[in-house]
Motif scaffolding. Structure first.
Motif, PDB file in Angstrom:
ATOM      1  N   UNK A 262       3.627   1.911   1.548  1.00 45.51           N
ATOM      2  CA  UNK A 262       2.422   1.190   1.109  1.00 45.51           C
ATOM      3  C   UNK A 262       1.665   2.002   0.064  1.00 45.51           C
ATOM      4  N   UNK A 263       1.501   3.293   0.304  1.00 46.47           N
ATOM      5  CA  UNK A 263       0.786   4.141  -0.651  1.00 46.47           C
ATOM      6  C   UNK A 263       1.496   4.158  -2.003  1.00 46.47           C
ATOM      7  N   UNK A 264       2.817   4.296  -1.975  1.00 45.98           N
ATOM      8  CA  UNK A 264       3.586   4.291  -3.216  1.00 45.98           C
ATOM      9  C   UNK A 264       3.438   2.965  -3.957  1.00 45.98           C
ATOM     10  N   UNK A 265       3.472   1.851  -3.214  1.00 46.05           N
ATOM     11  CA  UNK A 265       3.360   0.530  -3.833  1.00 46.05           C
ATOM     12  C   UNK A 265       1.997   0.351  -4.495  1.00 46.05           C
ATOM     13  N   UNK A 266       0.945   0.854  -3.857  1.00 49.16           N
ATOM     14  CA  UNK A 266      -0.392   0.765  -4.447  1.00 49.16           C
ATOM     15  C   UNK A 266      -0.464   1.555  -5.746  1.00 49.16           C
ATOM     16  N   UNK A 267       0.171   2.723  -5.770  1.00 52.18           N
ATOM     17  CA  UNK A 267       0.187   3.525  -6.996  1.00 52.18           C
ATOM     18  C   UNK A 267       0.920   2.799  -8.115  1.00 52.18           C
ATOM     19  N   UNK A 268       2.051   2.194  -7.802  1.00 53.20           N
ATOM     20  CA  UNK A 268       2.802   1.464  -8.828  1.00 53.20           C
ATOM     21  C   UNK A 268       2.008   0.264  -9.333  1.00 53.20           C
ATOM     22  N   UNK A 269       1.359  -0.453  -8.425  1.00 54.32           N
ATOM     23  CA  UNK A 269       0.555  -1.611  -8.808  1.00 54.32           C
ATOM     24  C   UNK A 269      -0.560  -1.190  -9.760  1.00 54.32           C
ATOM     25  N   UNK A 270      -1.249  -0.125  -9.409  1.00 56.95           N
ATOM     26  CA  UNK A 270      -2.341   0.361 -10.247  1.00 56.95           C
ATOM     27  C   UNK A 270      -1.813   0.756 -11.628  1.00 56.95           C
TER      28      UNK A 270
END
Length: 359
Positions: A262-270
């Motif tokens: 989840x943390x990685x996905x948020x970084x990619x989204x940002x």
């Protein structure tokens, strides 16, 4: 009162539900002290299943202790540790590795991305072999690096092969190890002992725990006396079950990987939403849960004026870290403010390309 979520550090996050539940369960009744409790045994077994090997485990309070004591176990006071120039053990441990090793020197190799290379290691190991120079004995790599990038398995294997050739031990600083695992989609075994890692520090705090890191010796012979090191350094928890219980539940439920994903996905989204905005440049590839942006001074000030907190370091970048509990609505609010600021003033539209990081 709860505070509005920020992305300055993944240490800002609270305790994840699985870790909190484990601590609550461990709090029922009494249990033997100093690690002789069922929770610590259960956690150790969970580690060995997860890493698919009979490793030796120790639980300490924080990452400084995990890294410093692990490195001290690999070196004599007259020896040295090869690290990247921006490695946490060099820039952010207040000299703890040198202190706990009674003086082993850290040799820093210049990097462009926080990654050590076999060539850098070889240069240090073979450059000076006289008695006047601290003999290189260990190498430490950070996974992911301080720039948020991930060593590939081939890169780790190449470093390990060089270490073996030169008689050096290899340590991994895995403060965000779970994020690296999710980034590459490999197994913990593949990234560690199967790739040649001798000992690693596994970060629990940034993965959703309240406190606690694990030191894992894949070569059990290297763990000789490490329990005494922990005691002498004030890292032997009397109520050990509160450090170990969260690990057991995090592994058994798979939460350690779910939260990291989840943390990685948020970084990619940002990163995907802001990378093409005028006045913004990505300084490094986004491979884990960190995003480093090159911002103009007016844009930096504009974000802070809107209440955003973030650190500016490593080549002047603005760092945004995403944690297990990052709220996508809050991420989108940050994106919206960046969009508003970059669209409102020409001063925010003329940031030069991000410089190559050196030292």
């Amino acid at each position: 009162m709860p505070h509005t979520q920020q992305f300055a550090s993944d240490n800002y996050a609270g305790i994840c539900p699985e870790a909190l539940r484990a601590m609550e369960e461990a709090n029922r009744g009494s249990a033997p002290a100093y690690g002789d409790d069922p929770w610590t045994l259960r956690a150790a077994d969970a580690f060995r299943r997860t890493f698919e090997t009979d490793c030796e485990l120790f639980f300490v309070f924080n990452g400084t202790a995990a890294n410093s004591l692990a490195l001290a176990s690999l070196c004599q006071s007259y020896e040295s540790i090869i690290a990247a120039d921006i490695a946490h053990v060099e820039t952010d441990e207040c000299g703890a590795p040198e202190f706990f090793s009674n003086g082993a020197k850290i040799l820093v190799g210049r990097t462009t991305d926080g990654k050590l290379t076999p060539e850098t290691i070889r240069d240090f190991a073979l450059g000076r072999t006289d008695i006047h120079f601290p003999r290189p004995k260990a190498v430490t790599i950070t996974q992911p690096t301080e720039t948020g990038q991930v060593y590939t398995l081939d890169e780790i294997r190449a470093i390990s092969a060089t270490c073996r050739e030169l008689g050096l031990r290899l340590h991994m600083d895995g403060a965000r190890f779970a994020n690296a695992i999710e980034s590459l989609g490999c197994s913990p075994a593949e990234m560690t002992w199967q790739a040649g890692i001798d000992v690693m520090s596994f970060g629990g705090t940034k993965n959703g725990m309240a406190v606690g890191e694990a030191v894992i010796f894949f070569d059990r012979a290297l763990a000789e006396g490490f329990d005494y090191r922990c005691k002498q350094a004030g890292q032997l928890a009397s109520k050990m079950r509160f450090l170990s219980a969260p690990w057991a539940v995090m592994f058994e439920t798979g939460a350690w990987r779910t939260h990291a994903a989840h943390a990685n996905a948020c970084a990619r989204h940002f990163a995907d939403q802001v990378r093409d905005l005028p006045g913004i440049a990505l300084m490094f590839p986004v491979e884990a849960n960190g995003v480093f942006l090159k911002l103009s001074e007016p844009l930096t000030e504009g974000l802070r004026a809107r209440g955003w907190r973030f650190y500016t370091f490593i080549g002047g970048s603005a760092r945004f870290m995403f944690a297990w509990d990052s709220q996508i609505a809050r991420v989108d609010a940050l994106i919206a403010d960046l969009r508003a600021l970059t669209g409102g003033d020409a001063a925010w539209k003329a940031v030069p390309d991000a410089p190559v990081l050196t030292a």
